[in-house]
Enzyme design. Structure first.
Site, mmCIF file in Angstrom:
data_model
loop_
_atom_site.group_PDB
_atom_site.id
_atom_site.type_symbol
_atom_site.label_atom_id
_atom_site.label_comp_id
_atom_site.label_asym_id
_atom_site.label_seq_id
_atom_site.Cartn_x
_atom_site.Cartn_y
_atom_site.Cartn_z
ATOM 1 N N SER A 1 0.950 -1.268 -0.082
ATOM 2 C CA SER A 1 0.000 0.062 -0.178
ATOM 3 C C SER A 1 1.043 1.196 -0.002
ATOM 4 C CB SER A 1 -0.933 -0.019 1.231
ATOM 5 O OG SER A 1 -1.683 1.203 1.357
ATOM 6 N N TYR B 1 -3.243 5.059 -3.899
ATOM 7 C CA TYR B 1 -4.320 5.977 -3.839
ATOM 8 C C TYR B 1 -3.880 7.363 -4.498
ATOM 9 C CZ TYR B 1 -6.647 3.120 -0.789
ATOM 10 O OH TYR B 1 -7.133 1.870 -0.019
ATOM 11 N N THR C 1 -5.908 1.846 -7.060
ATOM 12 C CA THR C 1 -7.060 1.775 -6.573
ATOM 13 C C THR C 1 -7.990 2.942 -6.994
ATOM 14 O OG1 THR C 1 -6.044 0.557 -4.719
ATOM 15 C CG2 THR C 1 -8.092 1.251 -4.283
ATOM 16 N N LYS D 1 -7.451 -1.749 -9.894
ATOM 17 C CA LYS D 1 -7.890 -2.196 -8.715
ATOM 18 C C LYS D 1 -9.107 -1.608 -8.388
ATOM 19 C CE LYS D 1 -6.904 -3.800 -3.893
ATOM 20 N NZ LYS D 1 -7.922 -3.034 -3.104
ATOM 21 N N HIS E 1 -13.036 -4.133 -2.619
ATOM 22 C CA HIS E 1 -12.415 -3.416 -1.355
ATOM 23 C C HIS E 1 -12.628 -4.352 -0.138
ATOM 24 C CE1 HIS E 1 -9.768 0.167 -0.803
ATOM 25 N NE2 HIS E 1 -9.731 -0.366 0.358
HETATM 26 C C1 LIG Z 1 -7.154 -3.631 6.822
HETATM 27 C C2 LIG Z 1 -7.289 -3.213 5.606
HETATM 28 C C3 LIG Z 1 -6.478 -2.258 4.821
HETATM 29 C C4 LIG Z 1 -6.537 -2.218 3.501
HETATM 30 N N1 LIG Z 1 -6.000 -1.076 3.088
HETATM 31 C C5 LIG Z 1 -5.944 -1.126 1.591
HETATM 32 C C6 LIG Z 1 -5.204 -0.299 1.095
HETATM 33 O O1 LIG Z 1 -4.311 0.621 1.853
HETATM 34 N N2 LIG Z 1 -5.094 0.041 -0.144
HETATM 35 C C7 LIG Z 1 -5.970 -0.945 -1.265
HETATM 36 O O2 LIG Z 1 -6.058 -0.767 -2.358
HETATM 37 N N3 LIG Z 1 -6.738 -1.846 -0.488
HETATM 38 C C8 LIG Z 1 -6.766 -1.797 0.735
HETATM 39 N N4 LIG Z 1 -7.701 -2.833 1.642
HETATM 40 C C9 LIG Z 1 -8.217 -3.683 0.565
HETATM 41 C C10 LIG Z 1 -7.600 -4.941 0.391
HETATM 42 O O3 LIG Z 1 -6.613 -4.609 -0.570
HETATM 43 C C11 LIG Z 1 -8.382 -5.958 -0.459
HETATM 44 O O4 LIG Z 1 -9.346 -5.383 -1.516
HETATM 45 C C12 LIG Z 1 -9.468 -6.590 0.257
HETATM 46 O O5 LIG Z 1 -9.153 -6.787 1.734
HETATM 47 C C13 LIG Z 1 -9.773 -8.121 -0.086
HETATM 48 O O6 LIG Z 1 -10.946 -8.627 0.793
HETATM 49 P P1 LIG Z 1 -10.516 -9.701 1.835
HETATM 50 O O7 LIG Z 1 -9.955 -8.865 3.022
HETATM 51 O O8 LIG Z 1 -11.845 -10.465 2.018
HETATM 52 O O9 LIG Z 1 -9.369 -10.729 1.398
HETATM 53 C C14 LIG Z 1 -7.461 -2.941 2.716
HETATM 54 C C15 LIG Z 1 -8.209 -4.062 3.305
HETATM 55 C C16 LIG Z 1 -8.046 -4.224 4.804
HETATM 56 C C17 LIG Z 1 -8.809 -5.377 5.226
#
Ligand SMILES: Cc1cc2nc3c(=O)[nH]c(=O)nc-3n(C[C@H](O)[C@H](O)[C@H](O)COP(=O)(O)O)c2cc1C
Length: 349
Positions: A108, A130, A156, A219, A243
């Site tokens: 990230s 982002y 994203t 994404k 997400h």
């Molecule tokens: C705690 C947390 C922080 C996240 N931070 C980001 C991020 O910084 N950038 C991003 O594109 N997605 C972020 N996501 C989304 C994840 O990249 C991903 O799309 C999502 O967690 C997939 O679903 P899952 O948790 O059921 O595997 C985050 C998800 C979680 C759980």
């Protein structure tokens, strides 16, 4: 069930027992009523497979080629923030364990560890970004990622605004400022124009490709028409994601969005998927439905409770389960799984 598979099935229960409430709330947080987040894990269970038999499955190859790069396993670590909130080693532990399995980590832009330290673990990694309203504010961070050896950039696009969470806690404590965005210039957050961009468009893909010289992945795409716009604008891959149900509640499950996106752009670009993937069989269901790679967000974070050893165990459990699923479906490679989806209308590709 093997000890690793049992451990994997109990990942969330274990984290609930160990993690401080604000961290657990942040990791498990879902948008709105949590409908999309809770459906995500169930949705993969609806996929039905039509296995081959009488094929030689003695030697397996779990490797895939992503944007011309070989990785040893078809799942990768999705970008997540605040890894140091889960374990003091944060991204470094995730990276070391992922490097050991020959996997891919997407880092990230909000990470709390300098890119060059993550790269120093030897992990194959892509940068996720982002973009801010004032794109120029992202340039130093992009330059640091390129200098540290990121091999692709993932934009994203499902986050023009971060919704106020209502589940499971109304106001989870925020990470300490130092734990986020360490790869941006000092004072970034106070700059006018540092808010997330609300005007992202196809031109941003060109801009990112020019600034970084890297292949661009988009994404957060759920619709085939958006996937088409991204690929026409130069995206090398499209990542089907909602997400993890943390943005818009009541979005379609990614397993249901994937086939139409694969049908629209799969011949020209790679298509990845994430959301609710919790087991090796989920991974195989996703590759069977046309995903070139599958990403996991919450699972690596929950495994990170045990630091590098926890994330290594997650990779071990997935390797075991994917290998078993390949053998039971008569597939020797991930590419072989493309033909094993039962022809239910919702999952036909
Ligand atoms: C705690 C947390 C922080 C996240 N931070 C980001 C991020 O910084 N950038 C991003 O594109 N997605 C972020 N996501 C989304 C994840 O990249 C991903 O799309 C999502 O967690 C997939 O679903 P899952 O948790 O059921 O595997 C985050 C998800 C979680 C759980």
């Amino acid at each position: 069930m093997s000890p690793d598979a049992r451990w994997l099935a109990q990942l969330e229960d274990r984290a609930r027992a160990v993690l401080p409430a604000p961290v657990l709330d942040y990791v498990l947080q879902a948008a709105g009523d949590g409908i999309t987040a809770s459906e995500a894990t169930q949705a993969w269970r609806r996929v039905r497979l039509l296995p081959h038999v009488m094929r030689d499955v003695t030697e397996l190859d779990l490797g895939v080629s992503l944007l011309g790069q070989h990785v040893d396993v078809p799942w990768g670590v999705a970008p997540t923030t605040w890894q140091a909130g889960v374990h003091p080693d944060g991204e470094l532990a995730t990276a070391r364990a992922t490097a050991a399995v020959g996997g891919l980590m997407v880092v990230s832009s909000n990470a709390g560890t300098p890119f060059d330290r993550i790269a120093g673990t030897g992990v194959d990694w892509w940068l996720q970004v982002y973009l801010p309203a004032d794109r120029t504010l992202a340039e130093p961070m992009l330059a640091r990622a390129v200098a540290a050896g990121a091999t692709a950039v993932v934009l994203t696009v499902d986050t023009p605004v971060v919704p106020v969470p209502s589940q499971p806690a109304d106001t989870p404590d925020l990470p300490e400022p130092g734990a986020l965005r360490i790869n941006f210039d000092d004072g970034y957050d106070a700059e006018p124009g540092a808010d997330k961009a609300t005007d992202l468009g196809p031109h941003d893909l060109d801009w990112l490709a020019e600034r970084t010289g890297l292949p661009v992945v988009v994404k957060g795409v759920l619709r085939p028409d958006d996937a088409r716009r991204c690929v026409d604008a130069g995206a090398r891959a499209v990542w089907v994601s909602n997400h993890g149900g943390r943005q818009l509640d009541r979005t379609v499950a990614t397993v249901d969005a994937l086939p139409a996106v694969v049908a629209e752009v799969g011949g020209e670009a790679e298509v990845y998927v994430d959301g609710g993937v919790r087991s090796g069989l989920d991974v195989v269901a996703a590759t069977a439905a046309g995903a070139a790679a599958v990403f996991l967000g919450r699972s690596p974070l929950l495994a990170l409770v045990d630091g590098e050893a926890g994330v290594a165990r997650l990779h071990r459990a997935l390797t075991e389960q994917v290998s078993e699923a390949l053998r039971l479906t008569g597939c020797r490679t991930i590419a072989d799984t493309r033909g094993i989806l039962a022809a239910e209308p919702a999952h036909r590709v």
